[in-house]
Design a protein around this motif. Sequence first.
Motif, PDB file in Angstrom:
ATOM      1  N   ILE A 130       0.770  -1.414   0.160  1.00 43.34           N
ATOM      2  CA  ILE A 130       0.115  -0.054   0.145  1.00 43.34           C
ATOM      3  C   ILE A 130       0.998   1.244   0.024  1.00 43.34           C
ATOM      4  O   ILE A 130       0.473   2.103  -0.651  1.00 43.34           O
ATOM      5  CB  ILE A 130      -0.746   0.090   1.286  1.00 43.34           C
ATOM      6  N   LYS A 131       1.880   1.383   0.752  1.00 46.22           N
ATOM      7  CA  LYS A 131       2.773   2.250   0.773  1.00 46.22           C
ATOM      8  C   LYS A 131       3.632   2.250  -0.373  1.00 46.22           C
ATOM      9  O   LYS A 131       3.642   3.771  -0.977  1.00 46.22           O
ATOM     10  CB  LYS A 131       3.708   2.156   2.158  1.00 46.22           C
ATOM     11  N   SER A 132       3.737   1.207  -0.895  1.00 46.76           N
ATOM     12  CA  SER A 132       4.415   1.628  -2.232  1.00 46.76           C
ATOM     13  C   SER A 132       3.588   2.270  -3.391  1.00 46.76           C
ATOM     14  O   SER A 132       3.927   2.884  -4.479  1.00 46.76           O
ATOM     15  CB  SER A 132       4.880   0.099  -2.743  1.00 46.76           C
ATOM     16  N   ASP A 133       2.328   1.614  -3.212  1.00 44.43           N
ATOM     17  CA  ASP A 133       1.353   2.298  -4.240  1.00 44.43           C
ATOM     18  C   ASP A 133       1.046   3.534  -4.139  1.00 44.43           C
ATOM     19  O   ASP A 133       0.780   4.443  -4.994  1.00 44.43           O
ATOM     20  CB  ASP A 133       0.172   1.323  -4.090  1.00 44.43           C
ATOM     21  N   MET A 134       1.278   4.228  -2.865  1.00 46.64           N
ATOM     22  CA  MET A 134       0.957   5.640  -2.353  1.00 46.64           C
ATOM     23  C   MET A 134       2.225   6.551  -3.050  1.00 46.64           C
ATOM     24  O   MET A 134       2.228   7.630  -2.685  1.00 46.64           O
ATOM     25  CB  MET A 134       0.914   5.764  -1.019  1.00 46.64           C
ATOM     26  N   ARG A 135       3.456   5.761  -3.431  1.00 43.60           N
ATOM     27  CA  ARG A 135       4.634   6.313  -3.715  1.00 43.60           C
ATOM     28  C   ARG A 135       5.348   6.919  -2.510  1.00 43.60           C
ATOM     29  O   ARG A 135       6.048   7.723  -2.680  1.00 43.60           O
ATOM     30  CB  ARG A 135       4.418   7.263  -4.723  1.00 43.60           C
ATOM     31  N   ARG A 136       5.087   6.257  -1.328  1.00 45.62           N
ATOM     32  CA  ARG A 136       5.864   6.616  -0.257  1.00 45.62           C
ATOM     33  C   ARG A 136       7.011   5.661  -0.105  1.00 45.62           C
ATOM     34  O   ARG A 136       6.899   4.577   0.732  1.00 45.62           O
ATOM     35  CB  ARG A 136       5.080   6.642   1.135  1.00 45.62           C
ATOM     36  N   ASP A 137       7.988   5.826  -0.801  1.00 47.27           N
ATOM     37  CA  ASP A 137       9.097   4.755  -1.032  1.00 47.27           C
ATOM     38  C   ASP A 137       9.669   4.427   0.231  1.00 47.27           C
ATOM     39  O   ASP A 137      10.318   3.334   0.569  1.00 47.27           O
ATOM     40  CB  ASP A 137       9.972   5.178  -2.188  1.00 47.27           C
ATOM     41  N   ASP A 138      10.330   5.714   0.952  1.00 50.32           N
ATOM     42  CA  ASP A 138      11.037   5.298   2.085  1.00 50.32           C
ATOM     43  C   ASP A 138      10.283   4.800   3.335  1.00 50.32           C
ATOM     44  O   ASP A 138      10.709   3.730   3.698  1.00 50.32           O
ATOM     45  CB  ASP A 138      11.559   6.797   2.739  1.00 50.32           C
ATOM     46  N   GLU A 139       9.045   4.963   3.529  1.00 53.36           N
ATOM     47  CA  GLU A 139       8.251   4.233   4.309  1.00 53.36           C
ATOM     48  C   GLU A 139       8.101   2.922   4.080  1.00 53.36           C
ATOM     49  O   GLU A 139       8.017   1.976   4.913  1.00 53.36           O
ATOM     50  CB  GLU A 139       6.836   5.028   4.425  1.00 53.36           C
ATOM     51  N   ALA A 140       7.610   2.771   2.758  1.00 51.84           N
ATOM     52  CA  ALA A 140       7.461   1.259   2.176  1.00 51.84           C
ATOM     53  C   ALA A 140       8.924   0.401   2.449  1.00 51.84           C
ATOM     54  O   ALA A 140       8.723  -0.753   3.134  1.00 51.84           O
ATOM     55  CB  ALA A 140       7.269   1.128   0.733  1.00 51.84           C
ATOM     56  N   LEU A 141      10.165   0.900   1.988  1.00 51.01           N
ATOM     57  CA  LEU A 141      11.193   0.236   2.408  1.00 51.01           C
ATOM     58  C   LEU A 141      11.464  -0.113   3.931  1.00 51.01           C
ATOM     59  O   LEU A 141      11.952  -1.064   4.072  1.00 51.01           O
ATOM     60  CB  LEU A 141      12.415   1.199   1.724  1.00 51.01           C
ATOM     61  N   GLU A 142      11.254   0.957   4.653  1.00 52.16           N
ATOM     62  CA  GLU A 142      11.280   0.804   6.123  1.00 52.16           C
ATOM     63  C   GLU A 142      10.492  -0.469   6.628  1.00 52.16           C
ATOM     64  O   GLU A 142      10.821  -1.364   7.554  1.00 52.16           O
ATOM     65  CB  GLU A 142      10.847   1.849   6.842  1.00 52.16           C
ATOM     66  N   ILE A 143       9.224  -0.708   5.813  1.00 53.63           N
ATOM     67  CA  ILE A 143       8.627  -1.721   6.397  1.00 53.63           C
ATOM     68  C   ILE A 143       8.918  -3.042   5.948  1.00 53.63           C
ATOM     69  O   ILE A 143       8.888  -3.912   6.846  1.00 53.63           O
ATOM     70  CB  ILE A 143       6.952  -1.662   5.780  1.00 53.63           C
ATOM     71  N   TYR A 144       9.387  -2.923   4.840  1.00 51.66           N
ATOM     72  CA  TYR A 144       9.799  -4.281   4.331  1.00 51.66           C
ATOM     73  C   TYR A 144      11.077  -4.665   4.976  1.00 51.66           C
ATOM     74  O   TYR A 144      11.285  -6.006   5.075  1.00 51.66           O
ATOM     75  CB  TYR A 144      10.333  -4.076   2.677  1.00 51.66           C
ATOM     76  N   ARG A 145      11.949  -4.023   5.354  1.00 53.97           N
ATOM     77  CA  ARG A 145      13.327  -4.147   5.950  1.00 53.97           C
ATOM     78  C   ARG A 145      12.978  -5.009   7.340  1.00 53.97           C
ATOM     79  O   ARG A 145      13.567  -5.711   7.700  1.00 53.97           O
ATOM     80  CB  ARG A 145      14.093  -3.028   6.231  1.00 53.97           C
ATOM     81  N   THR A 146      11.881  -3.903   8.156  1.00 56.19           N
ATOM     82  CA  THR A 146      11.687  -4.586   9.244  1.00 56.19           C
ATOM     83  C   THR A 146      10.888  -5.890   9.243  1.00 56.19           C
ATOM     84  O   THR A 146      11.449  -6.843  10.018  1.00 56.19           O
ATOM     85  CB  THR A 146      10.708  -3.634  10.204  1.00 56.19           C
ATOM     86  N   ALA A 147      10.012  -6.171   8.457  1.00 60.80           N
ATOM     87  CA  ALA A 147       9.415  -7.392   8.212  1.00 60.80           C
ATOM     88  C   ALA A 147      10.249  -8.482   7.971  1.00 60.80           C
ATOM     89  O   ALA A 147      10.487  -9.567   8.256  1.00 60.80           O
ATOM     90  CB  ALA A 147       8.315  -7.251   7.205  1.00 60.80           C
ATOM     91  N   LEU A 148      11.260  -8.311   7.035  1.00 66.42           N
ATOM     92  CA  LEU A 148      12.270  -9.183   6.569  1.00 66.42           C
ATOM     93  C   LEU A 148      13.200  -9.666   7.655  1.00 66.42           C
ATOM     94  O   LEU A 148      13.647 -11.012   7.698  1.00 66.42           O
ATOM     95  CB  LEU A 148      13.128  -8.904   5.453  1.00 66.42           C
ATOM     96  N   ASN A 149      13.332  -8.782   8.465  1.00 66.35           N
ATOM     97  CA  ASN A 149      14.015  -9.067   9.601  1.00 66.35           C
ATOM     98  C   ASN A 149      13.677 -10.322  10.485  1.00 66.35           C
ATOM     99  O   ASN A 149      14.294 -11.121  10.818  1.00 66.35           O
ATOM    100  CB  ASN A 149      14.723  -7.913  10.417  1.00 66.35           C
ATOM    101  N   ALA A 150      12.106  -9.971  10.482  1.00 62.96           N
ATOM    102  CA  ALA A 150      11.640 -10.753  11.290  1.00 62.96           C
ATOM    103  C   ALA A 150      11.031 -12.304  10.723  1.00 62.96           C
ATOM    104  O   ALA A 150      10.910 -13.247  11.293  1.00 62.96           O
ATOM    105  CB  ALA A 150      10.192 -10.246  11.943  1.00 62.96           C
ATOM    106  N   HIS A 151      10.750 -11.887   9.339  1.00 63.56           N
ATOM    107  CA  HIS A 151      10.392 -13.231   8.511  1.00 63.56           C
ATOM    108  C   HIS A 151      11.452 -13.289   7.324  1.00 63.56           C
ATOM    109  O   HIS A 151      10.666 -13.003   6.137  1.00 63.56           O
ATOM    110  CB  HIS A 151       9.084 -12.772   8.019  1.00 63.56           C
ATOM    111  N   PRO A 152      12.489 -13.744   7.531  1.00 60.32           N
ATOM    112  CA  PRO A 152      13.409 -13.767   6.268  1.00 60.32           C
ATOM    113  C   PRO A 152      13.183 -14.750   5.298  1.00 60.32           C
ATOM    114  O   PRO A 152      13.585 -14.469   3.995  1.00 60.32           O
ATOM    115  CB  PRO A 152      14.930 -14.041   6.927  1.00 60.32           C
ATOM    116  N   GLY A 153      12.342 -15.719   5.275  1.00 64.51           N
ATOM    117  CA  GLY A 153      11.948 -16.555   4.445  1.00 64.51           C
ATOM    118  C   GLY A 153      10.856 -16.473   3.682  1.00 64.51           C
ATOM    119  O   GLY A 153      10.286 -17.361   2.716  1.00 64.51           O
TER     120      GLY A 153
END
Length: 494
Positions: free
Chosen positions: A353-376
């Motif tokens: 959703i953040k990516s669709d809104m073109r809030r790129d920095d917020e989207a990247l932050e969400i993905y990074r945090t999420a991947l830390n918790a769920h790397p697979g």
Amino acid sequence: MIARPLLLALSLCMATAPCGAQAPLPDLGDISSATLSEQQEKTIGNRIMREVRVDKDYIDDPEIFDYINSLGQRLLAAADGPRQSIDFFVVRDDTINAFAMVGGHIGVHTGLILLTQSESELAGVVAHEIGHVLQKHQARFIAGQSRASWTSLAALALALIASRSNSSQGAQVTEAAVASAGALQMQTAIDYTREHEREADRVGLTLLERAGFDPRGMASFFDRMLKANRLNEFKGAPSYLRTHPLTTERIADIQDRIEHGRETILSMRVSETTEYRLVRARIRAMSGSPTEAIKYFRAQLEDKTILRPREEVYGLALSLQRNREFDAAWSTLEPLLKGPNVHPAFLNLAGHIKSDMRRDDEALEIYRTALNAHPGYRALVYGYNEELQQAGRTRESLADLEDRTRGNPDDARLYELQARAMEATGRRVAQHRAQAEAYYRRGNLAAAVDQLEIATKQVRGSDFYDMSIAESRLRELRILLENERAAEKALKIS
Ligand SMILES: [Zn+2]
């Protein structure tokens, strides 16, 4: 739509029952002549799956795909004997159907998944299909048709699929072919498969119970399907009932078996997953028009002010995102992102959703945090890289993908993302090389060879290293393609 290859192949086989009588019958006493070799099964299965994977109704969504595969593998792990490889996929189709194909490929329609009311019910259908594969019913059925008729029929079936996907006329041809299989041939086939149905039920029930599902799910789902069919609640007979003859007698048999194991059932702990409900919501959100989906979930959530089921909130947020109402989607999803142990599916949707809104920095932050918790979690990996590329951070994406392909060398989607990033940086040889690796992993050797041929013809923007890898890979894949073509030719399905 995809179910047609199998249905069609089967129907055509049935249609030829009379001509089969003229051909020499297989010696039923000799088991080896009545089955296909493992390699032959694989060749036929791969040939059909090559068509299936490019069909527009084949669902490539990582969350749905991974769910149905983890469900299938959980059941398969409960089987006795040597481990057989089976893969599972979901087809976008409202009709109620599930089917097993030669070579160990099991497909389930979205319509069937939506009709189930618990994970044990869905597991019951999947376990029954696994039963067909483990008992080699498909292979035995095809082999029993006499080689001359089934090989040319498989070829005809494939030609029809090809023509169907290219023109609307093809669809009519297919429908006609299926219809002409006729009731009489169906009847003879039903006698043949009733035994198989019982076998598949027996194997399926064992898997269900051992894997920690409620075996009663199988009986309740079949029973509901049969009743709904009698009351004409389906538009026409569901395909499932055509391919899997279902009778009250069969359901009674299943209930009988369950009754025998009653004590174990009463003491067993049924473990159903959250993912089942989330995937169902995801499929529902993808079905029909976006506004219909929004309406459906709003109606579900009406009056539920305090206890709002998470999967319904998630479904509504997904439907809103699909309708490009990003602000509303975000405010709907937000409550699900609070607290510990947030489900990765919610985080993935948040990133999108953040990516669709073109809030790129917020989207990247969400993905990074999420991947830390769920790397697979594959969906997060893809979302993160798509977002990096959208934000113009191609080099970061390439470095990440390089790393990930080393850990997951069989993941086609990683190579597709790599190809896209290479294209953006103008590295044409590497782009086509990555695309070739993606095709190879999707079972399309001819397309992979094509891509490598394009790669090796590049003059500009190529470095020596990229080029020499492309050339040696091309030699390798050409040999594999030749072998595959020879095997298909031997089976007359090329
Ligand atoms: Zn069956």
